[in-house]
Design a protein around this motif. Sequence first.
Motif, short mmCIF file in Angstrom:
data_model
loop_
_atom_site.label_atom_id
_atom_site.label_comp_id
_atom_site.label_asym_id
_atom_site.label_seq_id
_atom_site.Cartn_x
_atom_site.Cartn_y
_atom_site.Cartn_z
N SER A 192 1.51 6.10 -3.61
CA SER A 192 1.14 5.08 -4.59
C SER A 192 1.85 5.33 -5.92
O SER A 192 2.25 4.40 -6.61
N GLU A 208 -3.23 -0.88 -3.90
CA GLU A 208 -4.13 -0.20 -2.97
C GLU A 208 -5.58 -0.67 -3.18
O GLU A 208 -6.32 -0.88 -2.23
N ASP A 212 0.75 -1.65 -0.70
CA ASP A 212 0.16 -0.31 -0.68
C ASP A 212 -1.01 -0.28 0.29
O ASP A 212 -2.06 -0.86 0.00
#
Length: 283
Positions: free
Chosen positions: A41, A81, A153
Amino acid sequence: MIEVKNVNFSYTKKPFIQNVSFSVEKGEILGFLGPSGAGKSTLQKILTGLIVTYEGNAIVNGVESRKHDNNFYEHIGVDFEFPSLYEKLTARENLNYFRSLYKKKGSSVDELLKMIGLSNDADKKVSAFSKGMKSRLNFIKALLHNPDILFLDEPTSGLDPTNARIMKDIILEQKKASKTIILTTHNMEDASELCDRVAFIVDGRIKALDTPHNLIMSKGASKVEYSYLNENNLEEKAECLLSDLKNDKKLIHLINTDRIISIHSSEPNLNDIFMDITGRVLC
Ligand SMILES: Nc1ncnc2c1ncn2[C@@H]1O[C@H](COP(=O)(O)OP(=O)(O)O)[C@@H](O)[C@H]1O
Ligand SMILES: [Mg+2]
């Protein structure tokens, strides 16, 4: 479309992202595969202009990402994410709002909601959405302006198999439309299926980068496992390397004497190779 050279970055005084270099061609899907905390990330944040204090070069669509302006985001789509949505707004209101921020427009909000299977929930508040529904909405949000480059992500993380399939099919459709995609995952099946090339990332470094096929073949001693009847007519098992098949005298004898019960070959998978190269497990 993406050119990364000698990128270094750390959140603390201790080095973290170290000497990362790679490039991604138009229409290619590159996967970052690595365990939790590896830096996947963080690398995406560098490439999407969220972290600007890196050393080296991270050039995305011709722009050094630390020097990006707002136009940069007209060409890239980001699926973070953790979903970034307005909980008090409905799915449709969220998409309409984010769509209004872009000059370039892609598919209509209705089309996008349909694509991701949220048409029936379009007018529900996001606060009433399940985790998977939020992930799907967050993902489709990245496509609002029909960007040339996508950063995804962990897109399929936490989704049930049916919705993960829908999402993977959309990703493959985007590739067909010549979009350039970087996706992070710790799921080796997704990496094998979706990615043209995969980077193994551990402790902020790229440990290997190649096609899933080449990575597997680099260590890939395919095995042949067979079972047979021994002299006492009891089943026994044995194995040899596929490359060594013709030298396995025992196997040849068993074939000639009709004592083979079963034979199958097995290739190592990306998980095995990841462990072999990095000494770490994917989790
Ligand atoms: N904003 C931050 N400040 C300090 N440390 C961070 C920050 N974000 C992430 N980290 C740390 O950096 C490491 C890598 O995180 P991350 O890039 O999110 O890994 P991955 O996506 O591969 O799971 C982790 O040890 C994490 O705790
Ligand atoms: Mg992560």
